[in-house]
Enzyme design. Structure first.
Site, mmCIF file in Angstrom:
data_model
loop_
_atom_site.group_PDB
_atom_site.id
_atom_site.type_symbol
_atom_site.label_atom_id
_atom_site.label_comp_id
_atom_site.label_asym_id
_atom_site.label_seq_id
_atom_site.Cartn_x
_atom_site.Cartn_y
_atom_site.Cartn_z
ATOM 1 N N ASP A 131 -13.026 -5.152 6.353
ATOM 2 C CA ASP A 131 -13.324 -4.079 5.403
ATOM 3 C C ASP A 131 -14.487 -4.467 4.501
ATOM 4 O OD1 ASP A 131 -11.588 -2.207 6.301
ATOM 5 O OD2 ASP A 131 -10.033 -2.568 4.811
ATOM 6 N N ASP A 153 -5.265 1.930 13.135
ATOM 7 C CA ASP A 153 -5.161 1.048 11.965
ATOM 8 C C ASP A 153 -3.728 0.551 11.769
ATOM 9 O OD1 ASP A 153 -6.086 -0.291 9.727
ATOM 10 O OD2 ASP A 153 -7.100 1.464 8.899
ATOM 11 N N ARG A 175 0.848 -1.196 0.000
ATOM 12 C CA ARG A 175 0.000 0.000 0.000
ATOM 13 C C ARG A 175 0.883 1.245 0.000
ATOM 14 N NH1 ARG A 175 -4.726 2.513 3.857
ATOM 15 N NH2 ARG A 175 -6.363 2.470 2.314
ATOM 16 N N ASN A 205 -2.033 -1.147 8.215
ATOM 17 C CA ASN A 205 -2.525 -1.607 6.922
ATOM 18 C C ASN A 205 -1.574 -2.383 6.040
ATOM 19 O OD1 ASN A 205 -5.292 -0.972 6.713
ATOM 20 N ND2 ASN A 205 -4.771 1.190 6.724
#
Ligand code: GLA
Length: 752
Positions: free
Chosen positions: A549, A479, A444, A481
């Site tokens: 998600d 979070d 990401r 990720n």
């Protein structure tokens, strides 16, 4: 008393209300496992042990000339290594002389009141005097490596915790290559194993299979507990179901890489070993140093998977989750992520706040994109100050304006990460994990900060606590990720690089502990690309975790079904999102989305400005229903009434512990023409009590009940519904033929 020592027979027995765990020190000093199962009285279970001369099973020297004593066939509490037990081992060690061996014998034990804790690691804690601790010390007489086996007994909760402390009392440093938290042997039985696998946006899919003659490994080497496997496994009778059969659970209280191994050996004995991931693990123990493993929560239920789940639900709610929001009702929130993604500004957020306030929502959470230069997921991570372009009035003024509308204000952070496009990375590129001479792996478009470093944690603490101090923030979504790679810390010597993965998690816990203690009034919610770190370790710091998600309610049914085996609904982050759903494109009714999200922490993740008036009306009703059902959902007993793909509907129920009320939830996952009717049996009611159907939702939302003739519809609508608990549990309850886009019904019954 939960822990009993029988001196004469050298038996150590741990009792919980419904289970007994027994071990014995044998004549050679091996700590042998004897029994784990239904509660016993004063029985000595050593008669179960049979020793034979087995071919290719080596014998320890002390037993000479006997050929019947063998580590390879004896059930053990914690195995040695390289000394004749060829099954999966609890430990792997390289000693100072280069040898690969460990051989433990009983040295002593101690029974202590209360529950042990583990320095630097989360662990179940006792409330008052509800737990006792047993510490059994094993020792390798050659190297002087000690293994202290910790057992925490939560008698009334039917849970026994396990952890191990390894102490190098020898002269030379040694290297731990594996250090499991628990080993349990099951010499007899016909077992299935259950694990919870998944992927991003489809976590915790329950999978059950008979245990063959092999080693089954469930684990993660991603530096997180992971989307792919949850650190929770169940071993159960091949015949076991929700309400019958023996079931054992093993849940790791840890958020990093882990490994659970289940081996069925040549004689059908099954061994379960669980603990840290040992791939690339190497921990140097210098003279006098100690190493504590994470904890495993072990539970047994003799009557099926449902009571096993209830044991975990209760323990996690009462002995893992902490802080102000352990018991307080958490605000019903709206999160802007699926409403705006990165494309928002002051105005659009306040518009959402206006609409949300009007609907009765209690908190607005500003998700990713509010900080640094963050207009996509390529930049900005690490720069924990407000993005003045999007929020020119500043965070404080924005939060105050949200507060002025009657909503609390919450914020998203991802502290463990950094984008190369950020002020932080430009200043401190060496703070990111990277292997010398190699370009780090991006995921990401972000790199992982070295959380084992104190200076990194200090920077994060200072920058994030500044935000929390200066702004009226009621909630933080924490979070994380990506999976971790490039496990190398510039702070450590070459021989310590195998410690980085675990040191990262120790650093994370240190930081989470400090931040949550400094800001006790803030509600923290864990998150990791949805549910990549949905584990009991994170729940020690935040009482809820964003579960996935994937907000499609039909997928969520299966995700929440899998989650329910180990984790209570109070921990399951769940929101109503837009239709068509952003992940699947599927359209479901708002009622269905509400019913599914209500079985979690409950909130919204959509743009309320885009809703029809009818949907808004439904949302107002959902909010009042959730408030009404809140304590039932939070602390009622959870019953899975169907399994995924078993039927054309999914049904689950919450029943109050005192039998006073219950809530049935049914979603038609594949509405049928000319169907077999939906028929469910209630659970957890009082047989003799009379229950009145207090409310039935809801056909007003686009689905419709098909009766074929008006008289029957009329009869259904008008029937006065009072039944005994016995009738509802044994005869069950039949639901109407519902049509529409995945319709759902909630039926609330109360003691008449
Ligand atoms: C992760 C989370 C989402 C959202 C995004 C923001 O994927 O699970 O809920 O916060 O990050 O980037």
């Amino acid at each position: 008393m939960g822990i009993i020592f029988d001196k004469e027979n050298k038996l150590l027995t741990l009792h919980t209300e419904h289970s007994t765990y027994q071990m014995q020190v044998d004549p050679y000093g091996f700590l042998q496992h004897l029994y784990y199962g239904d509660r016993l009285d004063t029985e000595d279970m050593s008669y179960l042990r049979m020793n034979f001369d087995r071919a290719c099973a080596g014998n320890p020297d002390e037993a000479y000339p006997s050929r019947t004593v063998s580590a390879n066939t004896m059930p053990q509490e914690y195995t040695g290594y390289g000394v004749g037990d060829y099954r999966i081992n609890s430990i792997a060690v390289q000693n100072g002389d280069g040898s690969y061996a460990a051989d433990f014998r009983y040295e002593k034990h101690e029974i202590r009141p209360g529950k042990y804790s583990i320095p630097g690691l989360p662990a179940a804690y006792a409330n008052g005097g509800e737990a006792e601790t047993l510490v059994v010390t094993l020792k390798d007489p050659v190297t002087d490596l000690k293994a202290e086996l910790y057992y925490g007994v939560f008698e009334k909760k039917d849970v026994i915790t396990r952890a191990v402390r390894l102490i190098n009392e020898g002269e030379k440093p040694l290297r731990l290559l594996k250090a499991a938290s628990l080993c349990v042997d099951f010499p007899y039985g016909n077992w299935d194993s259950i694990h919870f696998h998944g992927k991003h946006a489809l976590e915790k899919q329950m999978e059950r299979s008979p245990l063959g003659h092999l080693v089954k490994t469930v684990g993660s080497n991603r530096g997180t507990s992971s989307h792919q496997q949850n650190p929770f496994v169940i071993l159960c009778d091949h015949e076991a179901g929700e309400d019958h059969g023996a079931a054992y659970g093993f849940m790791l209280v840890y958020s990093g890489g882990f490994k659970a191994e289940l081996e069925r050996d040549q004689f059908d004995s099954v061994r379960v070993v669980m603990g840290l991931q040992d791939d690339a693990f190497c921990w140097t123990l210098d003279k006098g140093e100690t190493f504590f493993t994470p904890e495993v929560l072990m539970s047994y239920a003799g009557n099926g998977l449902t009571p096993l789940s209830h044991n975990y639900h209760r323990l996690i709610r009462e002995n893992i989750c902490r802080g102000k929001y352990k018991n307080a009702r958490r605000p019903i929130l709206i999160n802007n992520w699926e409403a705006t993604y990165f494309d928002f500004n002051e105005e659009s957020i306040l518009k959402i706040a206006d609409e949300a306030a009007d609907l009765g929502i209690e908190m607005l959470v500003l998700d990713d994109g509010w900080f640094g230069v963050r207009n996509s997921d390529n930049t900005g991570l690490g720069d924990w100050f407000v993005n003045a372009e999007k929020i020119p009035c500043g965070l404080r003024a924005l939060a105050q304006q949200v507060n002025a509308r009657g909503l609390k204000f919450g914020l998203w952070i991802e502290p463990e990460m950094v984008n190369e496009e950020s002020q932080l990375y430009r200043k401190h590129p060496e703070w990111a994990l990277q292997v010398p001479g190699r370009r780090p792996v991006r995921s990401r478009n972000q790199l992982v900060l070295d959380m084992s470093r104190q200076d990194v944690r200090d920077y994060l603490f200072d920058s994030i606590s500044k935000i929390l101090r200066e702004n009226p923030i009621a909630y933080i979504k924490w979070d994380m990720n990506r999976s971790i790679s490039d496990m190398y810390s510039v702070m450590l010597q070459a021989e310590h690089q195998g410690e980085v993965a675990h040191r990262y998690i120790l650093g994370l816990y240190d930081f989470m502990g400090k931040l949550t203690e400094t800001f006790p009034d803030i509600l923290f919610e864990g998150c990791s690309g949805g549910g990549a770190r949905f584990d009991a370790g994170i729940l020690y710091y935040s009482p809820q975790i964003w579960c996935s998600d994937d907000t499609d309610p039909i997928h969520r049914l299966n995700i929440q079904y899998g989650t329910s085996f180990g984790y209570p609904s109070s921990t399951v982050g769940a929101h109503v999102s837009a239709a068509p759903n952003h992940q699947t494109g599927r359209t479901t009714q708002i009622n269905t989305r509400g019913v599914v999200a209500m079985s979690g922490t409950f909130g919204y993740e959509l743009d309320p400005g885009k809703l029809s008036d009818e949907d808004k009306q439904q949302i107002r009703k959902q909010i009042s229903s959730f408030k009404k059902y809140y304590s039932l959902i939070r602390s009622g007993r959870y019953y899975r009434l169907t399994a995924p793909h078993q039927n054309y509907y999914m049904a689950w129920e919450f029943a109050a512990e005192d039998g006073s009320e219950a809530l049935m939830n049914i979603v038609y996952t594949d509405p049928q023409p000319n169907p077999t009717l939906v028929h469910v049996k209630w659970k957890g009611l009082e047989a003799d009590a009379l229950y009145r159907v207090e409310s039935k939702s809801s056909e007003e939302d686009g689905s419709f009940v098909h009766f074929g003739n008006p008289e029957e519809a009329d009869r259904y609508e008008k029937r006065s519904e009072t039944y005994t608990g016995r009738a509802l549990m044994q005869g069950g309850y039949t639901l109407p033929w519902l049509l529409g886009d995945y319709p759902a019904i909630q039926i609330h019954i109360v003691k008449a």
